[in-house]
Motif scaffolding. Structure first.
Motif, PDB file in Angstrom:
ATOM      1  N   LEU D  22       0.706  -1.211   0.140  1.00 27.48           N
ATOM      2  CA  LEU D  22      -0.095  -0.032   0.067  1.00 27.48           C
ATOM      3  C   LEU D  22       0.828   1.275  -0.074  1.00 27.48           C
ATOM      4  O   LEU D  22       0.619   2.074  -0.640  1.00 27.48           O
ATOM      5  CB  LEU D  22      -0.877  -0.055   1.126  1.00 27.48           C
ATOM      6  N   LEU D  23       1.942   1.177   0.868  1.00 30.50           N
ATOM      7  CA  LEU D  23       2.805   2.285   1.007  1.00 30.50           C
ATOM      8  C   LEU D  23       3.478   2.706  -0.481  1.00 30.50           C
ATOM      9  O   LEU D  23       3.572   3.741  -0.690  1.00 30.50           O
ATOM     10  CB  LEU D  23       3.825   1.833   2.130  1.00 30.50           C
ATOM     11  N   LEU D  26       1.008   3.834  -3.056  1.00 32.32           N
ATOM     12  CA  LEU D  26       0.327   5.216  -3.127  1.00 32.32           C
ATOM     13  C   LEU D  26       1.512   6.065  -3.445  1.00 32.32           C
ATOM     14  O   LEU D  26       1.327   7.224  -3.968  1.00 32.32           O
ATOM     15  CB  LEU D  26      -0.081   5.404  -1.411  1.00 32.32           C
ATOM     16  N   SER D  27       2.635   5.763  -2.699  1.00 30.70           N
ATOM     17  CA  SER D  27       3.936   6.726  -3.333  1.00 30.70           C
ATOM     18  C   SER D  27       4.133   6.682  -4.817  1.00 30.70           C
ATOM     19  O   SER D  27       4.484   7.715  -5.407  1.00 30.70           O
ATOM     20  CB  SER D  27       5.240   6.399  -2.350  1.00 30.70           C
ATOM     21  N   THR D  30       1.673   8.760  -6.270  1.00 30.53           N
ATOM     22  CA  THR D  30       1.893  10.206  -6.215  1.00 30.53           C
ATOM     23  C   THR D  30       2.986  10.745  -7.188  1.00 30.53           C
ATOM     24  O   THR D  30       2.541  11.623  -7.638  1.00 30.53           O
ATOM     25  CB  THR D  30       2.191  10.247  -4.632  1.00 30.53           C
ATOM     26  N   ILE D  31       4.195   9.879  -7.164  1.00 29.73           N
ATOM     27  CA  ILE D  31       5.106  10.019  -8.017  1.00 29.73           C
ATOM     28  C   ILE D  31       4.681  10.254  -9.401  1.00 29.73           C
ATOM     29  O   ILE D  31       4.765  11.165 -10.181  1.00 29.73           O
ATOM     30  CB  ILE D  31       6.384   9.360  -7.652  1.00 29.73           C
ATOM     31  N   VAL D  34       2.421  13.754  -9.453  1.00 32.10           N
ATOM     32  CA  VAL D  34       2.964  15.111  -9.391  1.00 32.10           C
ATOM     33  C   VAL D  34       4.425  14.986  -9.861  1.00 32.10           C
ATOM     34  O   VAL D  34       5.089  16.182  -9.795  1.00 32.10           O
ATOM     35  CB  VAL D  34       3.079  15.442  -7.964  1.00 32.10           C
ATOM     36  N   PRO D  37      10.256  13.310  -7.254  1.00 29.00           N
ATOM     37  CA  PRO D  37      10.790  14.128  -6.205  1.00 29.00           C
ATOM     38  C   PRO D  37      12.162  14.647  -6.591  1.00 29.00           C
ATOM     39  O   PRO D  37      12.553  15.797  -5.768  1.00 29.00           O
ATOM     40  CB  PRO D  37      10.866  13.274  -4.953  1.00 29.00           C
ATOM     41  N   ALA D 299      12.734  13.395   0.032  1.00 29.49           N
ATOM     42  CA  ALA D 299      11.690  12.238   0.119  1.00 29.49           C
ATOM     43  C   ALA D 299      11.920  10.914   0.378  1.00 29.49           C
ATOM     44  O   ALA D 299      11.606  10.155   1.134  1.00 29.49           O
ATOM     45  CB  ALA D 299      10.852  12.436  -1.415  1.00 29.49           C
ATOM     46  N   ILE D 302      12.119  10.210   4.035  1.00 27.55           N
ATOM     47  CA  ILE D 302      10.699  10.262   4.621  1.00 27.55           C
ATOM     48  C   ILE D 302      10.214   8.877   4.362  1.00 27.55           C
ATOM     49  O   ILE D 302       9.543   8.332   5.125  1.00 27.55           O
ATOM     50  CB  ILE D 302       9.772  11.241   3.968  1.00 27.55           C
ATOM     51  N   ILE D 303      10.250   8.373   3.023  1.00 32.46           N
ATOM     52  CA  ILE D 303       9.567   7.289   2.653  1.00 32.46           C
ATOM     53  C   ILE D 303      10.374   6.212   3.447  1.00 32.46           C
ATOM     54  O   ILE D 303       9.547   5.085   3.960  1.00 32.46           O
ATOM     55  CB  ILE D 303       9.848   7.002   1.253  1.00 32.46           C
ATOM     56  N   VAL D 306       9.407   6.029   7.232  1.00 33.50           N
ATOM     57  CA  VAL D 306       8.073   5.720   7.675  1.00 33.50           C
ATOM     58  C   VAL D 306       7.959   4.214   7.333  1.00 33.50           C
ATOM     59  O   VAL D 306       7.280   3.650   8.042  1.00 33.50           O
ATOM     60  CB  VAL D 306       7.196   6.560   6.703  1.00 33.50           C
TER      61      VAL D 306
END
Lengths: 304, 350, 372, 334
Positions: D22-23, D26-27, D30-31, D34, D37, D299, D302-303, D306
């Motif tokens: 899931l992580l 979703l990342s 997002t990449i 948007v 990074p 980023a 952070i990833i 987390v």
């Protein structure tokens, strides 16, 4: 009072409860109306909602208006004319806070609406149909639940270059739907075991009819309570993420940003920069949590 | 079995009970004009309104009544385990061997429980703590009241399980309540009540939650133990069949009051209160077919709003004008019986 | 004795009515699932395992047995709330087990249900009028909208409730009154059959008779047929014309009320009946008293052959190997699923001319405790 | 019990894989939406294409599937799981291993979390028991009021105010005074002091645990009141047990069962809250690492962090579940 009804052929004596003809929700309203805490929290919530949607009622001048802020006043301490002082940008603190209410509250309302709709739909599907539907929904819920809210939200918000009410809502809903779904599922399972569901099925009612007429109405109470409390916690979460730098971005006037600004300066003696925004956040969150709490007490059948 | 029960070392320990002047000639248990009130949102409820009875060793008293008539509250008041508030014992006496238990301090009274008067509850699954083994719970009274060691308490638990007929007691002692069947759990409840060799057992609907055949097993066990150990048994139930099978005398309760008391044979043969009579005529019997069921019209009164006079009068076919305002006393009926009906003679004669 | 005979004759006359519900060898197995990640079926709860019965017009069929015997599942099968694993359920000659959609809904107008718990069987958020009128919402063709309100009020009157209470909520009524509301709802579609699943067991003794009498009165008035499922054997005897005794998913004995209660032949029926107390202390110790040992075995793994053999005092080797069928054997008047079916009176006193002084003896001398 | 633990362990595998997926998904999404990074890092002054491509390769961002919006990039996920299994959670924009940075800072965060947990459990349960036993009395109302207010305080608000009012207004004079003992001053420190690895974390620990303390107190109270009403408590009274045995033995263990479940969820909350607390109190823990990475737009850190924290959360939840079974036999003999 419930046991004193009369029945013609059963011949019970007619006992004076004529006129007392309340539905369960009527009982809840009656319970609530007697509690001062309910009125206090309701008033607070109403004040907050008007601030969110009609800030001009509370502070005539928007801090975003031309010439509303003057850097010369930056960090100005409270005076008689401006009892809340000025922000670091030199705007009046009171109007900044009032006009910032919408940012937090509208987000929280959108998120709550989104998670509640998702939670009711998915929770009802999982709880009512059971079996494979339930297994799939429950396992997905477990997986989302494995990602702590703040941590999960943080990763994605950090990747978004532009964060506004929509992206924040999206991320919050993605990570927030699980708890309401779980509560709804549990509540639906409890309702489904009631005999009146079987009675309706025996009449030949379709699943959709049963869900609409019986299941949702009888399972929604704990979801309403939780959603009210969640509304408060979303306000708190937005402020936290903004404070961490992954929520609203400057120049938006949001409570979280004001606290972030005030945090370091408060140590230098500008306490009003920290205390007033904190007071707004805490009061708002408190209002929703209190309301949820009072609702829970009133809705809990064990208290009758 | 008697062997197990007579190893009196448990009682060698000095307890606050030793200071009480029990009169061995006084009745085993005597309740006099017991009054219990509840403060509710709808007002004051007289849950028990002047109940009296005497119980001797080796005797079984059946307390018969419908739900809400105050029979369970009476039992809990005798045991001293009512939640106060909301309940309040407003008057009366509960004498065990002459000592008024209601006047005792809670610290002393708690030793009377289990040591002298024990209780069996209806729903054994919820009455047993789900997170402790059955053996641990059975041994608890011995550990707490007689200072038995853990090992001794466990041994005692096995003996007790054996006594109530649980097969393979040695192994089952370390099982948890949810691992037992309904009937077996009720046996565990009975074993727990007997743990400290009490003289009085109060059984509150002990078989209501059980299936008929299991009900018979448990009642047999209870009646057998009662006879063998010469216990005084108070059997609380709504089942007129069960009482007819085991009780010596009966007290019928309605709306918090005792409406009739008599020897078991007399009361079934010729009831002296309209309520008892109507109850007996309203239940179908397994050995008969085709009898018409008499309907008792209406509903029992709400305890916060009892009708004036005789509380049964709105449903009574014998009711006259004075029933609605004169509360009937407990009249003496020939044969050592009592009836709270102004017209008991008429009821008896019909 | 003679009244008994005439009773029986009148019953037989009634029993000649046409068969409205015919159940043949119906089975319902629930899968037992186990598994850590993926669930797979490791066994089956044989809740109902081959039950057959007939219900005639205007007749009441009692189904008795202890908890877990499958009587409630049988009721749910009859209602179409569960689909049978196999077997046939015919309503007026039409197979209902494989009906779907509109046809199934139409069928349901003929067979309705009254449930046990008067508290959970009515939706607490609906008014009495809405509850009793709900059948017309589900079956809009059953009654025109404008007639509904008056019809609902008539129904309330029929079951003995004040028609002016249509706008009240269930929690304002007592248990017995709620059960009447449930009965009114069941009557709304004018069904031929009502399946009653423990309809009076949650009620107080003094209220129970009111509801039992109402059932009888409605039967007479509307010619209803009842399947009356209950664990209270005395109530079943009172109301039933014919009785099916169930044990562990199987019918073990089937006959008229008199056959089952006066002349039981299956050991389980005998044990069950003897366990029921009679509200007459003079019978104490004078009735046949059978106490079964042990508990009911698990329906997941029932005993081979006869399911009752593990608790039966008559069991022999054949009982473990050959399953006794529910058939009428030599020397008996009705079907019984026991290889050694013999009559034994367990409800009456053993010595018919019971002496009063003998009644004062304590204990149960007549015990014949079952042993294996 | 053994079978329960084994079953729980096997159930754990799909959940942890699912959560990591899931992580990842979703990342990735997002990449895909948007943009990656690396470009975002440099903003408008983009460096030459070659450098960008080199950086993308280093951060596993060169996979073509990252260009295809909606593609779950399963191949990339499989690669990542392999890397995670060998302890590789990526590198930061300066090339340091995230795992290394995590391990360096983890002891501090672990201590902070332990203090918070100990504080919330001890004080929370005590307050809950007192309130539950004296329902509707003064102490109960006090506990109920305090806890509602505490819940309304977001961690950063509580932290900022504690820093200002306690750390500065009370702690500083204490540390500067001659009469106050050293430990007292350190306990109310405004920041982390490596010489006092536990003491200087007390104030931040209390801040971190305050929210959950309130939740635990309320949960304990409700479940104690419910258990005190239960039939087995009536049985215990009928057995002639004293109040201490009834509350201490018969109700407390039963009442703690829901509290244990809550603590499992709470660990996730504490890990999230540690970001805020460590940021405010300037504590060199894992949270501060993320806090700084957010400000530096880093980023991958952070990833990576987390992801590790999620694994920590799931593992501690597993432990809590097993503890739960130890308390409640109905679960373990299921």
């Amino acid at each position: 009072m419930t046991e004193t009804m009369s029945a013609k052929s059963a011949g019970a004596s007619e006992i004076a409860d004529e006129g007392v003809n309340r539905s369960l929700w009527g009982d809840v309203r009656y319970e609530l109306a007697r509690k001062p805490l309910f009125w206090v929290s309701l008033m607070l919530v109403l004040v907050i909602l008007t601030m969110a949607f009609f800030p001009q009622l509370w502070a005539s001048e928007s801090p975003n208006a031309r010439g509303a802020c003057d850097l010369a006043n930056a960090r100005g301490k409270p005076t008689w004319d401006h009892p809340f002082g000025y922000t670091t940008a030199g705007c009046d603190m009171w109007s900044s806070l009032v006009w910032g209410t919408g940012k937090s509250v509208i987000l929280a309302i959108l998120v709550t609406a989104g998670t509640t709709i998702l939670g009711v739909l998915l929770g009802t599907a999982a709880g009512y149909y059971g079996g494979g539907t339930d297994t799939i929904i429950s396992r997905i819920t477990d997986i989302f639940f494995g990602l702590p809210f703040i941590l999960g939200a943080l990763v994605f918000l950090a990747l978004f270059p532009e964060r506004n009410v929509y992206t924040l809502t999206l991320v919050f809903v993605v990570f927030g739907w699980t708890s309401l779904t779980r509560v709804m599922r549990g509540s639906v399972i409890a309702t489904k075991q009631k005999d009146f569901i079987d009675a309706a099925r025996a009449l030949g009612a379709s699943d959709l009819f049963i869900i609409r007429k019986h299941v949702i109405a009888n399972s929604i109470a704990p979801v309403i309570v939780l959603a009210t409390i969640a509304l408060g916690t979303y306000i708190s979460a937005e402020a936290t993420l903004t404070f961490l730098g992954v929520g609203y971005q400057r120049p938006a006037a949001s409570w979280g940003l004001l606290v972030a600004d005030g945090q370091t300066l408060a140590l230098a003696g500008f306490w009003h920069l920290l205390v007033y925004p904190c007071a707004f956040i805490v009061t708002t969150v408190l209002a929703f949590i209190l309301l949820g709490d009072v609702l829970r007490d009133a809705l809990d059948p064990r208290n009758r | 079995m008697t062997d197990i029960l007579s190893n009196g070392h448990h009682r060698a320990i000095r307890t606050p009970l030793d200071a009480l002047a029990f009169d061995e000639d006084a009745p085993l248990l005597e309740v006099r004009d017991l009054q219990v009130e509840f403060h509710t949102r709808d007002g004051l409820a007289h849950a028990v309104n002047g109940v009296s009875f005497v119980l001797e060793a080796g005797e079984t008293l059946g307390i018969l009544g419908e739900s809400g008539c105050g029979k369970s509250v009476t039992a809990q008041a005798i045991m001293g385990i009512l939640d106060t508030p909301p309940a309040k014992i407003a008057g009366g006496e509960v004498r065990y061997r002459g000592v008024d238990l209601l006047s005792l301090d809670e610290s002393v009274r708690r030793h009377v429980r289990a040591n002298r008067i024990a209780m069996i509850f209806q729903d054994a699954l919820s009455a047993l703590n789900p997170v402790f083994t059955v053996g641990w719970q059975l041994g608890e009274p011995a550990r707490k009241h007689s200072g038995a060691s853990r090992a001794d308490a466990r041994r005692r638990a096995v003996e007790l399980l054996d006594m109530v007929g649980i097969p393979a007691a040695k192994e089952r002692v370390s099982d948890y309540p949810h691992q037992f069947s309904g009937g077996m759990r009720q046996r565990v409840m009975i074993a727990m009540a007997l743990a400290l060799e009490p003289d009085v057992i109060i059984a509150d609907e002990p078989t209501t939650a059980l299936d008929v055949t299991v009900q018979a097993q448990v009642m047999d066990l209870l009646a057998g133990l009662q006879k063998e150990l010469q216990l005084g048994l108070v059997l609380i139930t709504h089942d007129m069949g069960v009482v007819a099978d085991v009780a010596d005398k009966i007290c019928v309760m309605y709306a918090g009051g005792a409406v009739e008391q008599a020897n078991v044979y007399d009361i079934y043969e010729k009831p002296a209160h309209p309520y008892t009579k109507a109850l007996l005529e309203s239940i179908p019997r397994i050995d008969q077919k085709g009898q018409d069921l008499t309907v008792i019209k209406g509903l029992p009164p709400v305890l916060t709003d009892r009708p004036p006079g005789c509380s049964f009068n709105p449903r009574c076919q014998y009711a006259r004008g004075n029933c609605a305002h004169d509360e009937p006393p407990l009249y003496d009926v020939p044969g050592g019986r009592k009836s709270a009906c102004h017209y008991w003679e008429e009821v008896l004669g019909s | 004795m003679s009244t008994e005979m005439s009773e029986q004759n009148s019953k037989l006359a009634r029993a000649d009515g046409d068969v409205v519900l015919q159940v043949t060898d119906v089975k319902k197995y629930f899968p037992v699932k186990k598994g850590i990640v993926f669930q797979r079926t490791v066994g089956q709860v044989q809740a109902v395992d081959g039950v057959s019965l007939e219900l005639r017009r205007g007749e009441t069929l009692g189904v008795v047995g202890e908890s877990g015997c499958g009587k409630s599942t049988l009721g749910r099968l009859l209602m179409g709330l569960e689909r049978p694993t196999s077997g046939s359920i015919k309503l007026n000659g039409r197979e209902i087990a494989d009906l779907k959609g509109p046809e199934l809904r139409k069928m349901r107008r003929n067979i309705q249900i009254v449930l046990q718990d008067p508290y959970s069987s009515l939706d607490p958020r609906m008014t009495v009028g809405d509850i009793v009128g709900e059948p017309y919402h589900v079956h809009p063709d059953a009654l025109a909208g404008r007639d509904r309100r008056t019809t609902v009020q008539e129904l309330l009157d029929v079951v003995g409730l004040d028609p002016s209470h249509v706008n009240r909520y269930p929690h304002q009524f007592s248990g017995g009154q709620r059960q009447r509301i449930g009965i009114a709802r069941a009557l709304a579609l004018k069904p031929e059959i009502i399946v009653c699943d423990e309809p009076v067991s949650a009620l107080d003794v003094s209220v129970q008779a009111q509801v039992v009498n109402l059932f009888e009165q409605l039967q007479e008035e509307f010619g209803l047929s009842y399947v009356f499922i209950a664990h209270d054997l005395s109530v079943v005897r009172h109301i039933s014309d014919r009785v099916l005794v169930m044990y562990l998913g199987k019918g073990v004995e089937y006959g008229t009320e008199a056959e089952i209660y006066e002349h039981p032949t299956h050991p389980y029926t005998q044990a069950l009946l003897s366990a029921v107390s009679v509200p007459d202390p003079r019978l104490r110790g004078h009735r046949d008293h059978i106490v079964l040992e042990g508990d009911v075995p698990s329906p997941v793994d029932p005993p081979s052959g006869c399911r009752f053999r593990t608790r039966c005092w008559k069991a022999e080797d054949i009982c473990a190997t050959d399953e006794p069928m529910l058939v009428t054997r030599d020397g008996a008047a009705h079907p019984s699923a026991c290889h050694f079916a013999t009559e034994r009176d367990v409800v009456h006193a053993l010595d018919r001319d019971l002496r009063t002084e003998g009644a004062h003896m304590f204990g149960r001398d007549g015990d014949s405790t079952a042993s294996r | 019990m053994g079978r329960y633990v084994a079953r729980r362990l096997i159930q754990f595998i799909p959940v942890i894989l699912g959560t990591l997926f899931l992580l990842h998904m979703l990342s990735t999404l997002t990449i895909q939406i948007v943009g990656d990074p690396v470009r975002a890092l440099f903003g408008p002054n983009a460096p030459p294409q070659a450098i960008i491509e080199e950086l993308q390769a280093r951060y596993n961002l060169d996979d073509p599937c990252l260009e295809q919006t909606g593609n779950p990039c399963v191949g990339l996920f499989v690669d990542r799981i392999g890397q995670y299994a060998s302890g590789d959670f990526g590198v930061n924009f300066r090339g340091r291993s995230v795992m290394e940075m995590f391990l360096e800072r983890f002891p501090v965060t672990a201590r902070l979390t332990v203090i918070a947990l100990a504080f919330e459990i001890v004080v929370g349960i005590t307050a809950g028991v007192l309130a539950g036993l004296k329902k509707d009395k003064l102490i109960d109302n006090l506990v109920r009021f305090t806890t509602v207010v505490l819940i309304a305080f977001p961690v950063f608000v509580f932290g900022s105010l504690a820093l200002l009012l306690v750390g500065l207004k009370i702690g500083l004079p204490l540390r500067n005074s001659d009469w106050a003992p050293e430990w007292l001053g350190q306990m109310l420190n405004v920041g982390y002091d490596p010489d006092y690895p536990w003491l200087s974390l007390v104030l931040p620990g209390i801040v971190l645990g305050a929210f959950s303390l309130a939740a635990i107190a309320r949960l304990t109270r409700t479940s104690l009141i419910e258990n005190l009403r239960s039939d087995y408590v009536r049985t215990a009274r009928a057995k002639g047990l004293g109040a201490r045995d009834i509350v201490g033995v018969h109700t407390l263990r039963n009442s703690l069962i829901p509290v244990i479940t809550y603590i499992g969820i709470d660990i996730g909350f504490l890990l999230g809250g540690s970001l805020v607390t460590e940021g405010i109190f300037n504590i060199p823990g894992v949270g501060q690492l993320v806090f700084l990475a957010i400000q530096a737009n880093d980023a991958p850190v952070i990833i990576g962090v987390v992801t590790i924290l999620t694994v920590v959360f799931l593992v501690s939840n597993l432990v809590v579940d097993i503890l739960y079974a130890a308390l409640d036999p109905r679960i373990r003999y299921d």
